[in-house]
Structure formats: C-alpha cells, structure tokens
Design a protein around this motif. Sequence first.
Motif, PDB file in Angstrom:
ATOM      1  N   PRO A   4     -57.430 -45.664 -31.923  1.00  0.00           N
ATOM      2  CA  PRO A   4     -58.658 -45.835 -31.140  1.00  0.00           C
ATOM      3  C   PRO A   4     -58.375 -45.823 -29.648  1.00  0.00           C
ATOM      4  CG  PRO A   4     -57.940 -47.930 -32.059  1.00  0.00           C
ATOM      5  CD  PRO A   4     -57.054 -46.889 -32.670  1.00  0.00           C
ATOM      6  N   VAL A   5     -59.329 -45.324 -28.886  1.00  0.00           N
ATOM      7  CA  VAL A   5     -59.232 -45.387 -27.417  1.00  0.00           C
ATOM      8  C   VAL A   5     -59.409 -46.849 -27.009  1.00  0.00           C
ATOM      9  CG1 VAL A   5     -60.274 -44.643 -25.239  1.00  0.00           C
ATOM     10  CG2 VAL A   5     -60.122 -43.044 -27.173  1.00  0.00           C
ATOM     11  N   PRO A   6     -58.540 -47.369 -26.163  1.00  0.00           N
ATOM     12  CA  PRO A   6     -58.598 -48.802 -25.852  1.00  0.00           C
ATOM     13  C   PRO A   6     -59.854 -49.203 -25.102  1.00  0.00           C
ATOM     14  CG  PRO A   6     -57.057 -47.692 -24.390  1.00  0.00           C
ATOM     15  CD  PRO A   6     -57.452 -46.687 -25.434  1.00  0.00           C
ATOM     16  N   GLY A  12     -58.480 -57.696 -20.323  1.00  0.00           N
ATOM     17  CA  GLY A  12     -58.851 -58.374 -19.091  1.00  0.00           C
ATOM     18  C   GLY A  12     -59.077 -57.451 -17.922  1.00  0.00           C
ATOM     19  N   ILE A  13     -59.482 -56.216 -18.201  1.00  0.00           N
ATOM     20  CA  ILE A  13     -59.680 -55.198 -17.165  1.00  0.00           C
ATOM     21  C   ILE A  13     -61.163 -54.868 -17.090  1.00  0.00           C
ATOM     22  CG2 ILE A  13     -59.086 -52.836 -16.453  1.00  0.00           C
ATOM     23  CD1 ILE A  13     -56.529 -53.206 -18.244  1.00  0.00           C
ATOM     24  N   THR A  14     -61.702 -54.781 -15.872  1.00  0.00           N
ATOM     25  CA  THR A  14     -63.129 -54.518 -15.700  1.00  0.00           C
ATOM     26  C   THR A  14     -63.351 -53.245 -14.912  1.00  0.00           C
ATOM     27  OG1 THR A  14     -63.336 -55.722 -13.599  1.00  0.00           O
ATOM     28  CG2 THR A  14     -63.513 -57.012 -15.634  1.00  0.00           C
ATOM     29  N   SER A  15     -64.560 -52.701 -15.020  1.00  0.00           N
ATOM     30  CA  SER A  15     -64.889 -51.467 -14.293  1.00  0.00           C
ATOM     31  C   SER A  15     -65.142 -51.723 -12.817  1.00  0.00           C
ATOM     32  CB  SER A  15     -66.118 -50.799 -14.917  1.00  0.00           C
ATOM     33  OG  SER A  15     -67.227 -51.688 -14.899  1.00  0.00           O
ATOM     34  N   ASN A  16     -65.412 -52.970 -12.455  1.00  0.00           N
ATOM     35  CA  ASN A  16     -65.653 -53.297 -11.044  1.00  0.00           C
ATOM     36  C   ASN A  16     -64.377 -53.639 -10.289  1.00  0.00           C
ATOM     37  OD1 ASN A  16     -68.443 -52.962 -11.234  1.00  0.00           O
ATOM     38  ND2 ASN A  16     -68.755 -55.077 -11.907  1.00  0.00           N
ATOM     39  N   TYR A  17     -63.441 -54.296 -10.976  1.00  0.00           N
ATOM     40  CA  TYR A  17     -62.233 -54.758 -10.301  1.00  0.00           C
ATOM     41  C   TYR A  17     -60.947 -54.228 -10.922  1.00  0.00           C
ATOM     42  CZ  TYR A  17     -65.196 -57.938  -7.677  1.00  0.00           C
ATOM     43  OH  TYR A  17     -66.162 -58.459  -6.845  1.00  0.00           O
ATOM     44  N   GLY A  18     -61.046 -53.485 -12.006  1.00  0.00           N
ATOM     45  CA  GLY A  18     -59.869 -52.870 -12.584  1.00  0.00           C
ATOM     46  C   GLY A  18     -58.831 -53.895 -12.994  1.00  0.00           C
ATOM     47  N   PHE A  19     -57.609 -53.732 -12.448  1.00  0.00           N
ATOM     48  CA  PHE A  19     -56.499 -54.619 -12.787  1.00  0.00           C
ATOM     49  C   PHE A  19     -56.476 -55.888 -11.935  1.00  0.00           C
ATOM     50  CE2 PHE A  19     -55.101 -50.357 -14.079  1.00  0.00           C
ATOM     51  CZ  PHE A  19     -54.738 -50.606 -15.390  1.00  0.00           C
ATOM     52  N   ILE A 175     -60.871 -46.098 -14.432  1.00  0.00           N
ATOM     53  CA  ILE A 175     -60.306 -46.503 -15.722  1.00  0.00           C
ATOM     54  C   ILE A 175     -61.277 -46.176 -16.866  1.00  0.00           C
ATOM     55  CG2 ILE A 175     -59.410 -48.436 -17.062  1.00  0.00           C
ATOM     56  CD1 ILE A 175     -58.523 -49.691 -14.372  1.00  0.00           C
ATOM     57  N   PRO A 176     -62.516 -46.694 -16.867  1.00  0.00           N
ATOM     58  CA  PRO A 176     -63.446 -46.268 -17.929  1.00  0.00           C
ATOM     59  C   PRO A 176     -63.771 -44.781 -17.854  1.00  0.00           C
ATOM     60  CG  PRO A 176     -64.600 -47.567 -16.261  1.00  0.00           C
ATOM     61  CD  PRO A 176     -63.139 -47.689 -15.956  1.00  0.00           C
ATOM     62  N   LEU A 177     -63.738 -44.221 -16.649  1.00  0.00           N
ATOM     63  CA  LEU A 177     -64.018 -42.795 -16.480  1.00  0.00           C
ATOM     64  C   LEU A 177     -63.029 -41.948 -17.275  1.00  0.00           C
ATOM     65  CD1 LEU A 177     -65.608 -40.578 -14.789  1.00  0.00           C
ATOM     66  CD2 LEU A 177     -63.653 -40.677 -13.218  1.00  0.00           C
ATOM     67  N   MET A 178     -61.737 -42.235 -17.126  1.00  0.00           N
ATOM     68  CA  MET A 178     -60.743 -41.408 -17.798  1.00  0.00           C
ATOM     69  C   MET A 178     -60.624 -41.730 -19.287  1.00  0.00           C
ATOM     70  SD  MET A 178     -60.073 -39.264 -15.638  1.00  0.00           S
ATOM     71  CE  MET A 178     -58.898 -38.372 -16.663  1.00  0.00           C
ATOM     72  N   LEU A 179     -60.989 -42.943 -19.678  1.00  0.00           N
ATOM     73  CA  LEU A 179     -61.055 -43.216 -21.103  1.00  0.00           C
ATOM     74  C   LEU A 179     -62.195 -42.416 -21.738  1.00  0.00           C
ATOM     75  CD1 LEU A 179     -60.393 -47.070 -21.171  1.00  0.00           C
ATOM     76  CD2 LEU A 179     -58.773 -45.207 -21.603  1.00  0.00           C
ATOM     77  N   GLY A 312     -48.552 -59.146 -18.993  1.00  0.00           N
ATOM     78  CA  GLY A 312     -48.463 -58.619 -20.347  1.00  0.00           C
ATOM     79  C   GLY A 312     -49.657 -57.788 -20.795  1.00  0.00           C
ATOM     80  N   PRO A 313     -50.906 -58.256 -20.613  1.00  0.00           N
ATOM     81  CA  PRO A 313     -52.058 -57.451 -21.039  1.00  0.00           C
ATOM     82  C   PRO A 313     -52.130 -56.094 -20.344  1.00  0.00           C
ATOM     83  CG  PRO A 313     -52.710 -59.731 -20.693  1.00  0.00           C
ATOM     84  CD  PRO A 313     -51.308 -59.611 -20.180  1.00  0.00           C
ATOM     85  N   HIS A 314     -51.779 -56.040 -19.065  1.00  0.00           N
ATOM     86  CA  HIS A 314     -51.812 -54.766 -18.348  1.00  0.00           C
ATOM     87  C   HIS A 314     -50.750 -53.819 -18.900  1.00  0.00           C
ATOM     88  CE1 HIS A 314     -53.656 -56.909 -14.576  1.00  0.00           C
ATOM     89  NE2 HIS A 314     -54.398 -57.017 -15.662  1.00  0.00           N
ATOM     90  N   ARG A 315     -49.581 -54.356 -19.162  1.00  0.00           N
ATOM     91  CA  ARG A 315     -48.497 -53.545 -19.713  1.00  0.00           C
ATOM     92  C   ARG A 315     -48.904 -52.973 -21.077  1.00  0.00           C
ATOM     93  NH1 ARG A 315     -45.045 -57.081 -18.980  1.00  0.00           N
ATOM     94  NH2 ARG A 315     -44.978 -58.121 -20.999  1.00  0.00           N
ATOM     95  N   ARG A 316     -49.508 -53.799 -21.917  1.00  0.00           N
ATOM     96  CA  ARG A 316     -49.912 -53.325 -23.237  1.00  0.00           C
ATOM     97  C   ARG A 316     -51.050 -52.311 -23.141  1.00  0.00           C
ATOM     98  NH1 ARG A 316     -48.594 -58.671 -24.335  1.00  0.00           N
ATOM     99  NH2 ARG A 316     -50.713 -59.434 -23.986  1.00  0.00           N
ATOM    100  N   PHE A 317     -51.931 -52.484 -22.157  1.00  0.00           N
ATOM    101  CA  PHE A 317     -52.996 -51.499 -21.959  1.00  0.00           C
ATOM    102  C   PHE A 317     -52.402 -50.129 -21.643  1.00  0.00           C
ATOM    103  CE2 PHE A 317     -55.841 -49.278 -18.946  1.00  0.00           C
ATOM    104  CZ  PHE A 317     -56.934 -49.070 -19.781  1.00  0.00           C
ATOM    105  N   LEU A 318     -51.437 -50.084 -20.734  1.00  0.00           N
ATOM    106  CA  LEU A 318     -50.810 -48.804 -20.396  1.00  0.00           C
ATOM    107  C   LEU A 318     -50.126 -48.196 -21.612  1.00  0.00           C
ATOM    108  CD1 LEU A 318     -49.249 -49.489 -16.866  1.00  0.00           C
ATOM    109  CD2 LEU A 318     -51.432 -48.397 -17.421  1.00  0.00           C
TER     110      LEU A 318
END
Length: 470
Positions: A4-6, A12-19, A175-179, A312-318
Amino acid sequence: MLPPVPSPADYGITSNYGFLSPDLPLEVLPDPYYARWESIVHNLQALILSKRLQTMVQHLPILSTSNLKTDAEWRRAYVVLVFMLHGYVWSGNCPEERIPPQLTVPLFEVCERLEVPPVATYAGVCLWNYKPIFPDEPANTLDNIACLQTFTGSLDEQWFYLVSVAIEARGAPSIPLMLRAITAARTGDSRIVTDCLQRLAETIDETSSLLQRMYDNCDPYVFYNRIRPYLAGSKNMSDAGLPNGLLYDDGQNPQYRQYGGGSNAQSSLIQFFDIVLGVEHRPTGTTRGDQVPAESKSRHSFIHEMRTYMPGPHRRFLEHVDTVSNIRSFVEARRTDSALTIAYDACLAMLRVLRDKHITMVSRYIILQSRAKPQPQTPARTNLATATTEKKKMRGTGGTALIPFLKQARDETGEPAIDAWARRLLSDGPADKTFASLSKVGEMPDGHLEVVGLCGTWTADDSEGGICHW
C-alpha cells in the motif's frame, strides 16, 4: 500484490508542516519537576560566557523521564538535553570528553523513546526548535518563526536554523502530492503524474530560493567560527580534540561512542525528493560504471547513513516510500510522452540546482573562511573551527570530508534524466558545444572547483569538505 502507498499521518507527517512537528514545539516543559533543566537552557548563553555550564550540569540531580507524558514533551526534553550536551562539550577551551550521568541517563531514555541517537540532530535544532512570532498566524514562513534555543543567542544562528524550517514547511505539500503521483502511476494515469511532477519542480525551485535567503542574515565568519563548532558531533573529530569520541557515563557502564553532528543531510524532505524521483546515491568515491552491490550502497552511502539520525517514524516513512516508488520506471516506459518526460527532467534539474547552490554556500561559509587568517585567541581553543589546517581534511559537523560527497550527490541527481537534452544538460562531464551545461559553480572539466572571492582565486581539492547539508 503491491504494497500500500503510505499514509503520512501514520508517521506523524502532515500536509501543512511535513516533517516538522505536527504540533507546535513546546517552549518549556510544563512539569515543574524539570525546572532545573529549563533554567539551564534558558540561561545557556550566559552560562557558556561565564564558563559555568559544566559546573551547573555536574550539580544537577539525575532527573527521571517518567514525568514526560506527551510526544511534544519528549521532543522538548530531547531539545533541552542535546543543547546542554553540545554546550557542555564544546564551550570550553578544549572539548569535554566525558558526559556525566546527569545528562547521559535521561538522554539515553529520551532518545530510545524518540528513536534518535544521543547527539544534536537536524530534528533537535530545526524540526522541533521553532515557534511562531505571532501565535494567530501560521508558523510556516520566515516572516513568522523564531527559534526556541540557540547556543550563541545570535541572529545568525537563529537564521541558520530557520531557513531550514521554512524549507521544510514549503516542501510539505509535495509529500501528499507525490504519493498521489505514485498512486496514479499504478493506474497508468499520465496526466495526473505529469501535473504532480510539474508542481514538484515548482516546489523544489521555491525551496532553492529559500536556501538563497541564508545570505540575508547569517554571516559566514560568525557561522564558521561561532556557530558551527557547537554543532559538531564526535565522529572523526580527532583533530578537534575527541580522538575516541565521547565517553557517555551512565554511572554503571561508561562507553565511548562516536556520532555525526547536526546536519541538513538528515532532512527527510530532501531524501524524499530523491526517493520519489528515483535518484540513487552510491558510496562516495564510486562512479556510475562501478559495480556496487545494493547492500553496499545502503551500508556505506553517507546519505543512507544520515537516515539513522532521523526520528524513527520519519525513517520508516522513507523506507515505506522506497518500496512503492515507481515514478522513474513509469516515465522511462513512456519516453514518447514529451509532457511527462519534460516534467520529470525539470524536477531533476531543479533538484540539481538546489545542490549546486549548496556547493556555493559551502564554499563561502566553510572553505573561504578556513583559508582566512585566523584571529588570535587567548587562550587558544580546540574545536571544529580551529582544527583545520592545510595538511588535514576539513570535516563537516557530521564528521566527513564533504566536497567529494556534495559534488557526487549533485552529479548523481541528473543521472536518471530521460531526454537527450536533459542528459547533456545535467551531465557531469564536459558539455557538448551545442548545449549549454548547467552551472557548476566554477567547476572545471577535470572536477576541480575554482572560487573567486576576497581571498583571491583558489581550488578546492577533493580531499577537502564543508558542512553537511543536503
């Protein structure tokens, strides 16, 4: 079955503030139990100036982390502790090698919870270290953000962090754009993929413009001599006075450890751009034609290593995005779709320009400053700024010689280009006379970098480096 696409929200990533922190970072830990920590960081510059920081830390009790309740409180505790840690190590005439239990014990617990190493990272000095100037306005532009903590109290240091915060905020919608583009590629929708790539190219161009804002309020001399030493880690820092790294003393089993310092190479946003565009980075020093096993790439590439310094969450997202990234193969399979290929190549060009501008910045902020005649200091200090000599490699805050790294990362960015014109434009070799090559900041065909400035004309050899950014 395709994975699935994440969903960014799961990490913990948002479209307004990203990482950036999804909630505004706390300005102070709310529990009075941590008042002693807050008192030290609130007076950090005064304690550094008066040479009393080490004594204050040594007289602290070992505070428990059991009173930390929310994610925001854990992040605030991390910021507080790493600013105390780096101030403790680098504020004297020589670096302090032993980290006392008053810092080691709670820092280890906080870092285990947040899945970051016990050292100042990009997350600690940028992502979790800002606040709005006016609370009723968005905290995502340079005209409404300020820093919570600095080592020097200078405007230059604030600006150095805040430019990165603004870049993270500007890149967040991508981020949501490229997903969405990845999802559209799965269904063969070239129109949506093309539209997303066009908007991504604009976003990367805007982040590149924000990077240029660094020159507005961050003076190269102040950065090199006053700010940069505090961001140094303990890896490859023998010349700066830490031959074994830092001795983390937990009161039971003291251990020497070596970590890279705060670095914008730890930005998840820039690595996200690479992943979704299919840009591959090899171990520094290898070329495109070299046979490099896939496992070796991730083990030895500096860029891949920097992921271990991300939350950790950012690393796993990538890592999740890496498993579903399909844009490069989608475009390569549709080379006759000119709108699609041009949009894709434009993204690569913008990303390469961003890295090109950073090489210029390294030249001005690091290499030219290292060549300037040092001002006498009484007493002499040993740190990252004073360790550089003509015969030794300059180290970035992350502990590596970076001109080779930066040049290779930039050149690798153009390698996936589709159209012939783009491949020539983004090539790292001598340009065809019929094509204008992308500017390489005075780089000669043999790979040397020539810089002309107030200090004259000189050449940066591959043995020299700078700060670790993108």
